[in-house]
Design an enzyme around this catalytic site. Structure first.
Site, short mmCIF file in Angstrom:
data_model
loop_
_atom_site.label_atom_id
_atom_site.label_comp_id
_atom_site.label_asym_id
_atom_site.label_seq_id
_atom_site.Cartn_x
_atom_site.Cartn_y
_atom_site.Cartn_z
N GLU A 63 21.90 -42.92 -2.64
CA GLU A 63 21.97 -41.78 -3.54
C GLU A 63 22.29 -42.19 -4.98
OE1 GLU A 63 21.94 -38.29 -5.27
OE2 GLU A 63 21.50 -38.41 -3.12
N THR A 65 16.08 -36.19 -4.50
CA THR A 65 16.14 -36.93 -3.24
C THR A 65 14.99 -36.57 -2.31
OG1 THR A 65 18.55 -37.09 -3.38
CG2 THR A 65 17.57 -37.46 -1.22
N HIS A 115 26.92 -39.24 -5.51
CA HIS A 115 26.23 -38.05 -6.01
C HIS A 115 27.02 -37.45 -7.16
CE1 HIS A 115 24.20 -34.20 -6.18
NE2 HIS A 115 23.38 -34.54 -5.20
N ASP A 117 17.21 -43.54 -4.77
CA ASP A 117 16.30 -42.39 -4.69
C ASP A 117 15.92 -41.83 -6.06
OD1 ASP A 117 18.82 -41.35 -5.13
OD2 ASP A 117 18.68 -39.78 -3.60
N HIS A 118 16.87 -41.81 -7.01
CA HIS A 118 16.59 -41.29 -8.34
C HIS A 118 17.73 -41.70 -9.26
CE1 HIS A 118 19.63 -38.15 -7.61
NE2 HIS A 118 19.04 -37.94 -6.43
#
Length: 660
Positions: free
Chosen positions: A259, A303, A419, A478-479
């Site tokens: 994440e 995600t 996150h 993921d990003h």
């Protein structure tokens, strides 16, 4: 002439004076918000003028609706319209502060599934934001203190004349925008461009129209539409590298979504301590291939977009998330392809299955099992985040379920701890905060360190349970985690100014492919998430020549190193086009004016995005079946836990009872 005279009479007699006061206040407020909150890449005087000018047409149009009423009803209508338009503007401000993007209709439709995001939104709200409603406060004050006289009803033609003027203002706006950016509404993949040239509210209207067209596209598509895509994909296929093809044949597969992890964290130290010591150690591991020029390519789905890209070799959509808007489409995803090779598939996630609509999308992907929050003990608040289970208990509690899966298996683990807003891990990690003058950036290193610890524990458990040697493990960011709104702090982190070019470089995310028996290396090829499915399939010895995807094997020798992004940017190993400016990667400086250095890569990127959108919007894979592939029937898959450990989400339980 009499018609025009009546309109001037309305203005002269003051019937429209308060209307213009409301319009001008909202216009100036919107322009101030643009300057204060949005980084739209203003490059010349015309663009700056358009930024100032573009709120006017929508303000005139929407406030003109109030003119159909008279007296107090009209004043109340002014307040309600202002409140609605201000809310749309402010919602975009809050959304942009983290995502550097603007809200679209699909985002609004998917909002109901994003349970747990309230904490993130609160983190982005500033008490001074009340100033963004100042014009509303002023007009209410004018009404309370009776500075506004009740107005008589206007002639219908007068109201329509005002609305017509709004259309004329918009056409002037669009005409000037087309001078600077030809074919703005037909070719742009960048919402920043649309807002810069047309404004937030006009963009919202445009987005509503585009989404209505999308529904029509699927209905109108037929089997002939797939030919263009097939011809392009097959003409651009590259042969797999024979040194790697089939080297991991028959092995299990474990994907781990890391994440919000960006590559700048790898080998980074804070106060002399490595942020990610375990991931650092994998870079030089003998059976690990590490890609240091690998970029995320996600859009608004973040995600979920990363999952979609990597499992399908397709790009995400320009608006919204595919998981929300096209979950019922036909896909030929990695779990479905490997089903034909004897693989069992499962996804593990410490949140509920309605989050990002996964329970529906996974049915289209053909996942055999989905272990969501109902399979985990969610009763310990110390192990919880707003988004689900912290990483250490998540990986630990997943092991018994993983061990029971028939082998070979294809699995995916979605971590959550790292996150935004990156909190609740100070004691868990024991790692110090950064000291960069920004709480979000400072805490990012703590949560990244905690995730790194959780991953090391997970690897050790795989080894202890005898799974490691027979498994290909794909770790991927993921990003992005740190948006460009934190560039002041990131300049301190990186030790250099973060301009548009450097911000684009920060979109690198780590990619590791750990395959025991496969020789490791640090691979410098430029690639993105769309390339991963093909790479993995070739390692497993699966031929992909008949599958429609827009990725190329990251290990292939003759691959084109072009990385398209959903915002219109494009990277290659030599040049990068960022916000319409072409840069030389080696110098980090714009190339000379008049150079066409980025023309080819930009054209190629646009073509890939257009064709990928065509596949998704028109659901073209329903018309295409690769040789030897058995299509997925969504009705064969239901994700119902007969013995849930957690039923803390009452909406989830109700949904499943109704679904059943």
């Amino acid at each position: 002439m009499n018609f025009l005279k009546r309109q001037f009479d309305d203005l002269r007699t003051g019937k429209l004076s308060f209307f213009f006061t409301v319009v001008v206040l909202f216009w100036i407020k919107t322009y101030a918000v643009y300057l204060a909150e949005f980084n739209l890449g203003i490059q010349n005087a015309l663009q700056h003028f358009l930024l100032f000018f573009n709120p006017l047409s929508s303000a005139i149009l929407f406030f003109a609706i109030a003119l159909f009423w008279k007296g107090r009803a009209r004043n109340i209508a002014f307040v309600m319209i202002n409140l609605l338009m201000s809310f749309v503007l402010y919602a975009n401000v809050v959304y942009y502060r983290f995502f550097n993007d603007f809200i679209t209709v699909p985002v609004l439709l998917q909002a109901k599934t994003n349970n747990g995001l309230g904490g993130s939104a609160l983190e982005l709200i500033n008490p001074l934001d009340i100033l963004y409603f100042l014009d509303l406060i002023v007009i209410i004050g004018l009404m309370i203190f009776k500075k506004v006289k009740p107005q008589e009803r206007l002639r219908f033609r007068s109201v329509m004349a005002v609305m017509t003027s709004a259309v004329l203002v918009f056409l002037l706006n669009l005409g000037l925008a087309e001078i600077d950016r030809p074919e703005l509404l037909t070719r742009s993949f960048d919402r920043n461009y649309l807002v810069k040239y047309l404004g937030t509210h006009n963009f919202t209207i445009y987005d509503v129209i585009q989404n209505s067209k999308t529904s029509a596209k699927r209905a109108m598509a037929d089997s002939n539409e797939v030919s263009e895509v097939e011809n392009y994909v097959k003409a651009n296929k590259v042969d797999p590298n024979p040194e790697y093809f089939g080297k991991a044949k028959g092995k299990n597969v474990i994907y781990v979504s890391m994440e919000s992890l960006q590559t700048f964290v790898i080998d980074k130290e804070i106060n002399g301590k490595e942020v990610t010591p375990f991931l650092n150690s994998l870079v030089e591991k003998e059976d690990a291939i590490y890609f240091d020029n690998f970029f995320h390519q996600t859009g608004q789905g973040k995600t979920s977009d990363a999952e979609f890209i990597m499992e399908n070799g397709l790009f995400p959509l320009p608006q919204g998330a595919v998981f929300m808007t096209h979950a019922n489409n036909t896909y030929q995803s990695a779990p479905a392809i490997l089903k034909g090779e004897g693989y069992t598939s499962a996804s593990f996630h410490g949140n509920y299955k309605t989050f990002w609509n996964r329970s529906e999308m996974y049915r289209s992907f053909g996942y055999d099992e989905f272990y969501d929050a109902t399979y985990y003990d969610m009763s310990n608040e110390d192990e919880q985040l707003a988004y689900g289970l912290k990483d250490k208990p998540f990986f630990e509690d997943s092991m018994p379920m993983l061990e029971k899966l028939p082998q070979p298996f294809y699995t995916k683990f979605l971590s959550l701890s790292n996150h935004f807003p990156f909190d609740k891990h100070a004691e868990d990690s024991g790692f110090p905060e950064g000291e960069f003058g920004d709480g979000v950036v400072n805490r990012y290193f703590q949560t990244a360190n905690y995730m790194d610890q959780a991953l090391e524990d997970f690897f050790n458990n795989l080894k202890e349970n005898g799974l490691y040697e027979d498994t290909v493990i794909v770790l991927y960011g993921d990003h992005y985690g740190i948006s460009e709104n934190h560039n002041n702090a990131m300049s301190k982190v990186m030790g250099k100014e973060i301009n548009d070019f450097e911000n684009a470089q920060l979109q690198r995310v780590p990619l590791y492919i750990i395959a025991p028996g496969v020789e490791g290396e640090v691979n410098h090829t430029f690639g993105g998430q769309v390339d991963v499915r093909t790479t993995l399939m070739h390692l497993l010895g699966v031929n992909t020549k008949d599958y429609l995807s827009f990725g190329q094997d990251l290990l292939a020798e003759d691959r084109k190193q072009i990385v398209p992004f959903r915002n219109g940017d494009v990277m290659s190993n030599e040049y990068s086009e960022i916000k319409g400016v072409c840069y030389d990667n080696e110098t980090g400086q714009p190339v000379e004016e008049g150079s066409n250095a980025c023309e080819e890569i930009s054209k190629e990127a646009t073509k890939r995005l257009e064709l990928s959108d065509k596949v998704v919007y028109e659901d073209l894979l329903r018309f295409y079946e690769p040789e030897g592939y058995k299509p997925i029937n969504r009705e064969d898959y239901q994700y119902i836990n007969p013995n849930p450990k957690s039923t803390d989400n009452p909406d989830e339980v109700t949904h499943e009872e109704n679904h059943e």
